[in-house]
Design a protein around this motif. Sequence first.
Motif, short mmCIF file in Angstrom:
data_model
loop_
_atom_site.label_atom_id
_atom_site.label_comp_id
_atom_site.label_asym_id
_atom_site.label_seq_id
_atom_site.Cartn_x
_atom_site.Cartn_y
_atom_site.Cartn_z
N LEU A 50 0.86 -1.18 0.00
CA LEU A 50 0.00 0.00 0.00
C LEU A 50 0.90 1.24 0.00
O LEU A 50 1.83 1.34 0.81
CB LEU A 50 -0.91 0.00 1.23
N ASP A 51 0.62 2.17 -0.87
CA ASP A 51 1.51 3.32 -1.06
C ASP A 51 1.34 4.34 0.07
O ASP A 51 0.25 4.83 0.32
CB ASP A 51 1.19 3.97 -2.41
N LEU A 52 2.45 4.62 0.76
CA LEU A 52 2.51 5.67 1.78
C LEU A 52 3.76 6.50 1.52
O LEU A 52 4.72 6.02 0.94
CB LEU A 52 2.56 5.10 3.19
N SER A 53 3.74 7.74 2.00
CA SER A 53 4.91 8.59 1.83
C SER A 53 5.24 9.30 3.13
O SER A 53 4.37 9.49 3.99
CB SER A 53 4.68 9.64 0.73
N LEU A 54 6.50 9.69 3.28
CA LEU A 54 6.92 10.49 4.43
C LEU A 54 7.50 11.80 3.91
O LEU A 54 8.43 11.79 3.10
CB LEU A 54 7.97 9.74 5.25
N ILE A 55 6.94 12.91 4.35
CA ILE A 55 7.42 14.24 3.97
C ILE A 55 7.97 14.93 5.21
O ILE A 55 7.28 15.05 6.22
CB ILE A 55 6.30 15.08 3.33
N LEU A 56 9.23 15.37 5.10
CA LEU A 56 9.92 15.98 6.24
C LEU A 56 9.97 17.49 6.10
O LEU A 56 10.14 18.02 4.99
CB LEU A 56 11.33 15.40 6.33
N GLU A 57 9.84 18.19 7.21
CA GLU A 57 10.00 19.64 7.23
C GLU A 57 10.96 20.00 8.35
O GLU A 57 10.85 19.49 9.48
CB GLU A 57 8.65 20.33 7.46
N ARG A 58 11.94 20.80 8.06
CA ARG A 58 12.93 21.19 9.07
C ARG A 58 12.31 22.19 10.04
O ARG A 58 11.58 23.11 9.63
CB ARG A 58 14.17 21.79 8.42
#
Length: 280
Positions: free
Chosen positions: A270-278
């Motif tokens: 199942l497609d998941l993503s992780l987006i990081l913000e400083r």
Amino acid sequence: MTLDPALVSDLVARALAEDAGSGDVTTQATVPGGARAAATITLKAPGVLFGLVVAEEVFRQAGDGVQAERLAAEGTWLEPGTPVLRVTGPAAAILLGERTALNFLQRLSGVATLTARYVRAIEGTGAAILDTRKTTPTLRALEKAAVVAGGGRSHRFGLFDMVLIKENHIAAAGGVGPAVRAARARFADLVVEVECQTAAEVGEALEAGAPRILLDNMTADEMRAIVADVAGRAELEASGNIDLATVRAAAETGVDFISVGALTHSAPALDLSLILERLP
């Protein structure tokens, strides 16, 4: 289905070691020491989420000071765009755990999602969807828990907790009847199930007192006739050549269970993503 924390910890430690090796050289080269960040894992496809406890353990082991907050409930159908986990802490630790956490989540959520599709397909029939032992080595407990999260039921865990007599056992024992009688005599405290390929073998199994019979690679018409003949004298499980297009027809024959190896050996991630913000 509760996961053993010690097992989860060990699997995560080995997975992180496999990925990190001697160190995350990209992060070491590009991320300033002491940088802090927040990251959100988001669902990119519809499905059933499972594996948050594993993802949380990944980030716990990835570095001190990482905190995780669950944003969605497991075991329910979620739509694309749903945020499921937010982590905050040292940017280097989050990046170290990113791929390992996603790998576990995508694999386990894929299993839960495929299971849910099968469960939906037979809704109202009275049959239950079962998993099999066709699992990824060392990940069986996680994948079977994912099946349960998707609405399925767990079959035997391994070779030790249930007697399942298959064609090779039958050949070695000298027939269905001798195999069933020997198993019932040796392990009276365990469920005994026997695989049958014909109506005649089902008759032998019933005569030997088999409490559960697996109907192997039979047509819907063959299974329907056997269900009528058995008339509740044993539980019946359908298996073999069953997919989403045919599972409802199998369930409507009146069998009690349908085991599907594809739940664990062929579930798409199942497609998941992780987006990081400083963070400042």
